[in-house]
Design a protein around this motif. Structure first.
Motif, mmCIF file in Angstrom:
data_model
loop_
_atom_site.group_PDB
_atom_site.id
_atom_site.type_symbol
_atom_site.label_atom_id
_atom_site.label_comp_id
_atom_site.label_asym_id
_atom_site.label_seq_id
_atom_site.Cartn_x
_atom_site.Cartn_y
_atom_site.Cartn_z
ATOM 1 N N GLU A 130 7.874 17.844 -4.312
ATOM 2 C CA GLU A 130 8.649 16.652 -4.661
ATOM 3 C C GLU A 130 7.986 15.387 -4.128
ATOM 4 O O GLU A 130 7.939 14.356 -4.814
ATOM 5 N N LEU A 131 7.439 15.441 -2.924
ATOM 6 C CA LEU A 131 6.852 14.252 -2.302
ATOM 7 C C LEU A 131 5.616 13.750 -3.042
ATOM 8 O O LEU A 131 5.332 12.553 -3.047
ATOM 9 N N GLN A 132 4.869 14.653 -3.676
ATOM 10 C CA GLN A 132 3.637 14.232 -4.354
ATOM 11 C C GLN A 132 3.918 13.301 -5.531
ATOM 12 O O GLN A 132 3.005 12.629 -6.018
ATOM 13 N N ASN A 133 5.178 13.233 -5.956
ATOM 14 C CA ASN A 133 5.530 12.323 -7.048
ATOM 15 C C ASN A 133 5.681 10.882 -6.570
ATOM 16 O O ASN A 133 5.655 9.952 -7.381
ATOM 17 N N SER A 134 5.843 10.697 -5.256
ATOM 18 C CA SER A 134 6.129 9.360 -4.735
ATOM 19 C C SER A 134 5.118 8.870 -3.704
ATOM 20 O O SER A 134 5.116 7.678 -3.365
ATOM 21 N N TYR A 135 4.285 9.761 -3.189
ATOM 22 C CA TYR A 135 3.367 9.387 -2.124
ATOM 23 C C TYR A 135 1.949 9.866 -2.443
ATOM 24 O O TYR A 135 1.751 10.756 -3.274
ATOM 25 N N GLU A 136 0.986 9.285 -1.733
ATOM 26 C CA GLU A 136 -0.370 9.799 -1.771
ATOM 27 C C GLU A 136 -0.439 10.965 -0.791
ATOM 28 O O GLU A 136 -0.291 10.772 0.426
ATOM 29 N N CYS A 137 -0.619 12.169 -1.292
ATOM 30 C CA CYS A 137 -0.502 13.366 -0.463
ATOM 31 C C CYS A 137 -1.842 14.047 -0.233
ATOM 32 O O CYS A 137 -2.606 14.283 -1.174
ATOM 33 N N PHE A 138 -2.110 14.363 1.026
ATOM 34 C CA PHE A 138 -3.249 15.182 1.415
ATOM 35 C C PHE A 138 -2.700 16.491 1.977
ATOM 36 O O PHE A 138 -1.833 16.475 2.858
ATOM 37 N N VAL A 139 -3.203 17.603 1.449
ATOM 38 C CA VAL A 139 -2.725 18.923 1.854
ATOM 39 C C VAL A 139 -3.878 19.671 2.506
ATOM 40 O O VAL A 139 -4.889 19.969 1.871
ATOM 41 N N LEU A 140 -3.711 19.980 3.784
ATOM 42 C CA LEU A 140 -4.778 20.545 4.608
ATOM 43 C C LEU A 140 -4.676 22.066 4.674
ATOM 44 O O LEU A 140 -3.619 22.608 5.018
ATOM 45 N N LEU A 141 -5.752 22.749 4.343
ATOM 46 C CA LEU A 141 -5.864 24.178 4.604
ATOM 47 C C LEU A 141 -6.547 24.314 5.956
ATOM 48 O O LEU A 141 -7.770 24.169 6.080
ATOM 49 N N MET A 187 0.840 -1.187 0.000
ATOM 50 C CA MET A 187 0.000 0.000 0.000
ATOM 51 C C MET A 187 0.880 1.244 0.000
ATOM 52 O O MET A 187 1.880 1.315 0.726
ATOM 53 N N GLN A 188 0.535 2.221 -0.827
ATOM 54 C CA GLN A 188 1.307 3.443 -0.910
ATOM 55 C C GLN A 188 1.208 4.221 0.391
ATOM 56 O O GLN A 188 0.147 4.344 0.992
ATOM 57 N N GLU A 189 2.353 4.746 0.844
ATOM 58 C CA GLU A 189 2.363 5.565 2.056
ATOM 59 C C GLU A 189 1.536 6.824 1.804
ATOM 60 O O GLU A 189 1.546 7.394 0.718
ATOM 61 N N ARG A 190 0.826 7.245 2.853
ATOM 62 C CA ARG A 190 -0.015 8.440 2.735
ATOM 63 C C ARG A 190 0.558 9.550 3.609
ATOM 64 O O ARG A 190 0.823 9.349 4.795
ATOM 65 N N ILE A 191 0.721 10.717 3.018
ATOM 66 C CA ILE A 191 1.281 11.878 3.705
ATOM 67 C C ILE A 191 0.181 12.889 3.986
ATOM 68 O O ILE A 191 -0.681 13.136 3.140
ATOM 69 N N LEU A 192 0.209 13.465 5.185
ATOM 70 C CA LEU A 192 -0.621 14.632 5.476
ATOM 71 C C LEU A 192 0.299 15.802 5.795
ATOM 72 O O LEU A 192 1.232 15.675 6.590
ATOM 73 N N THR A 193 0.024 16.926 5.166
ATOM 74 C CA THR A 193 0.774 18.145 5.431
ATOM 75 C C THR A 193 -0.172 19.314 5.239
ATOM 76 O O THR A 193 -1.330 19.122 4.875
#
Length: 334
Positions: free
Chosen positions: A29-40, A1-7
């Motif tokens: 850069e990280l969005q190319n390798s991980y599932e990224c969630f970006v919180l406002l 499973m792909q690692e998921r990032i929250l920032t």
């Protein structure tokens, strides 16, 4: 499973160069390798701006444009608005039932920021910031959180909260790991503090070349250096910290020439202003294009928030089942 990032960021103002070197460049850069969630993080912005909510409202789209202009791709990163995910607030309440006030008071990040802002009395929201942050992370089931060393206590508190939940009920969340990077901190233009929105000592990412030149020319330098021929002390000069961040190939030469008194502050400032403008030029071009389509910005935020909401609902259903409070089965009132 792909690692998921929250920032993400508290949306209390436009993003600046300190945000770019500290986190934004890394996110792109990280969005190319991980599932990224970006919180406002508009709710968390109210921990310090509760008496001026218009600041939060007015900066929502500014920050979103900063993200997009810097290279955050909504097809690879999910941008979502904190207040539009009510499950975050619900989970924050559940977590707060077993988090002690003493553990929050002793959080070093809370202590340092309270001292920095001169707070003698802490409001509930400010003190509970780590609980809210833990809910952000847990609701997305994030596994990696990019942070600097100063934010590690927040992540450790999140891990403790999650472990406590699992001890009380049953496992629901992954335990997130801090993705610690060598995150440089830019000195502010005044030289006395880190670059910050509230300090008035920052260069925002939407600055024009003229604004950059003017701000850099006014910036504090080595206070002990009076004449061009005087030996300088680059290590205490904020302009040199900018050379290290944005003009790395020439930073060593700048250091040597400044130390020997063979380059003046005006020339040093002109060089770094040129490099910063080179960095910001493509961002400003993208921002100009993006700003012509405000509805598209809203669509990106709505679409991302909808994706995050689906995940949040699934997470909270498991939370309620684990706690034994899913009274009428799944999704009864949704």
């Amino acid at each position: 499973m792909q690692e998921r990032i929250l920032t993400g960021d508290r949306i209390t103002g436009k993003l600046h160069l300190g945000h770019y070197v500290g986190s934004l460049k890394n996110r792109v850069e990280l969005q190319n390798s991980y599932e990224c969630f970006v919180l406002l993080a508009d709710v968390q912005a109210l921990t310090t701006h509760f008496n001026h909510p218009a600041i939060v409202r007015d900066n929502l789209r500014n920050v979103a444009m900063d993200y997009l202009a810097a290279g955050i791709d909504p097809n690879r990163s999910t941008l979502f608005i904190q207040s539009m995910i009510p499950e975050i607030a619900e989970l924050t309440v559940y977590f707060s039932m077993f988090v002690t006030v003493n553990s929050l008071r002793h959080n070093p990040t809370i202590k340092s920021e309270a001292a920095e802002r001169g707070y003698t009395q802490l409001n509930y929201g400010f003190l509970g910031y780590p609980v809210s942050q833990a809910a952000d992370i847990a609701i997305c089931r994030a596994t990696l959180i990019p942070v600097g060393e100063d934010q590690v206590p927040h992540i450790e508190q999140t891990r403790k909260i999650i472990r406590r939940f699992h001890d009380l009920y049953r496992p629901v969340f992954p335990e997130p790991q801090a993705l610690i990077g060598a995150i440089p901190r830019l000195s502010g233009l005044d030289g006395g503090r880190k670059m910050g929105k509230s300090s008035g000592n920052a260069i925002s990412l939407d600055s024009s070349p003229q604004q950059v030149n003017e701000l850099i020319q006014k910036a504090t330098t080595d206070p002990e250096r009076i004449h061009k021929s005087d030996p300088g002390h680059p290590d205490i000069c904020p302009i040199y910290s900018y050379h290290k961040a944005f003009n790395a190939p020439q930073a060593e030469d700048i250091y040597r020439n400044c130390s020997q008194g063979t380059i003046g502050c005006s020339e040093c400032k002109a060089r770094i202003a040129g490099q910063i403008n080179k960095l910001l030029e493509p961002m400003n071009e993208r921002r100009e294009t993006i700003s012509k389509y405000p509805k598209q910005i809203d669509e990106i935020l709505i679409s991302g928030t909808e994706r995050a909401r689906v995940l949040a609902r699934e997470t909270m259903q498991e939370v309620r089942e684990a706690m034994g409070i899913a009274y009428f089965g799944p999704n009864t009132f949704q």
